[in-house]
Design an enzyme around this catalytic site. Structure first.
Site, PDB file in Angstrom:
ATOM      1  N   ASP A 296       0.543  -0.943   0.031  1.00 56.78           N
ATOM      2  CA  ASP A 296       0.023   0.142  -0.003  1.00 56.78           C
ATOM      3  C   ASP A 296       0.464   1.751  -0.037  1.00 56.78           C
ATOM      4  O   ASP A 296       1.896   1.764   0.391  1.00 56.78           O
ATOM      5  CB  ASP A 296      -0.283   0.140   1.166  1.00 56.78           C
ATOM      6  CG  ASP A 296      -1.901  -0.641   1.432  1.00 56.78           C
ATOM      7  OD1 ASP A 296      -2.608  -1.910   0.164  1.00 56.78           O
ATOM      8  OD2 ASP A 296      -3.137  -1.104   1.490  1.00 56.78           O
TER       9      ASP A 296
ATOM     10  N   HIS B  90       3.869  -2.401   3.065  1.00 53.94           N
ATOM     11  CA  HIS B  90       3.776  -1.163   2.742  1.00 53.94           C
ATOM     12  C   HIS B  90       5.044  -0.365   1.309  1.00 53.94           C
ATOM     13  O   HIS B  90       6.318  -0.153   2.182  1.00 53.94           O
ATOM     14  CB  HIS B  90       4.278   0.489   3.632  1.00 53.94           C
ATOM     15  CG  HIS B  90       3.211   0.379   4.330  1.00 53.94           C
ATOM     16  ND1 HIS B  90       1.972  -0.672   5.493  1.00 53.94           N
ATOM     17  CD2 HIS B  90       1.148   0.894   4.018  1.00 53.94           C
ATOM     18  CE1 HIS B  90       1.179  -0.088   6.079  1.00 53.94           C
ATOM     19  NE2 HIS B  90       0.842   0.707   4.656  1.00 53.94           N
TER      20      HIS B  90
HETATM   21 ZN    ZN Z   1      -2.302   3.488   3.138  1.00 49.46          ZN
END
Ligand code: ZN
Length: 234
Positions: free
Chosen positions: A23, A176
């Site tokens: 993400d 991430h």
């Molecule tokens: Zn996020």
């Protein structure tokens, strides 16, 4: 319940599927390295991108590369600043449509992942208008069930993630591709899972999908902030 043995093998694994997602990219200097690592491990994942970042120079090329290498690209809001359930109707829908416009041609699966704020799951995730938009667009809303908090613990997350994966029948892991330094441990994490016989899949665990291909699934209301949005709309 699966457990990792002393050598890191996943013991007693009936379901050995793991789905990986990344993400908050694309980020120059990070996403490319993640793509290199995934390619070296023959792992395909899903990248939930932030529209504001996708508009930066060079960022679309990273998303295009991800797509070309077999990864799925999804929408992770435009600003990633306020949960959609705390926005007025039009603003919450614009968070989705602005990024969809930038993703033109890159995200035919129409996957959307809401912004949780520190990974929280609850009624702040969607406004009623965002819910209705996703349903009308025949989109899929993708939550998560394994959040090793790599952005807060860039060295400890891999061990946390292995423990979380061991406790789930079908983990959907959120990592991430941001400049936290955490992804330096991605090769070792993938090595450990692959050594344990895990199969990486891009399929998504159904219990993480409150909206699937435009279909509202049971329990969707738990992720929709009826009260706040009603107030915001006056
Ligand atoms: Zn996020």
């Amino acid at each position: 319940m699966n457990e990792f043995g002393p050598a890191g093998q996943l013991v007693n694994a009936e379901q050995r599927r793991v789905t990986l997602s990344f993400d908050n990219g694309p980020e120059r200097g990070v996403t490319g390295n993640v793509l290199d690592i995934l390619r070296d491990h023959a792992v395909r994942a899903t990248f939930f991108v932030i529209g504001r970042k996708l508009a930066a120079p060079g960022a679309r090329a990273l998303a295009e590369r991800a797509r070309a290498e077999g990864h799925i690209v999804g929408n992770h809001t435009f600003t990633h600043a306020t949960p959609l359930g705390e926005l007025a109707a039009a603003e919450s829908v614009a968070e989705i449509t602005a990024t969809d416009a930038l993703l033109d041609g890159l995200a035919p699966e129409r996957l959307f992942r809401p912004y949780g704020v520190q990974g929280r799951i609850g009624p702040h995730l969607l406004s009623p208008a965002a819910r209705d938009h996703l349903i009308a667009r025949q989109a899929t809303c993708v939550l998560w069930n394994a959040l090793p908090r790599d952005w807060l613990e860039p060295d400890a997350w891999a061990s946390t993630a292995l423990t979380q994966c061991a406790g789930l029948d079908w983990p959907l892991v959120v990592l991430h591709d941001i400049p936290s330094g955490a992804m330096r441990h991605l090769p070792a994490f993938l090595d450990r899972l692959q050594a344990s016989g895990v199969e990486f899949t891009q399929e998504l665990p159904p219990d993480c999908l409150p909206i699937c291909g435009g279909q509202a699934m049971p329990g969707l209301d738990r992720y929709v902030s009826e009260r706040v949005s009603a107030r915001a709309d006056g």
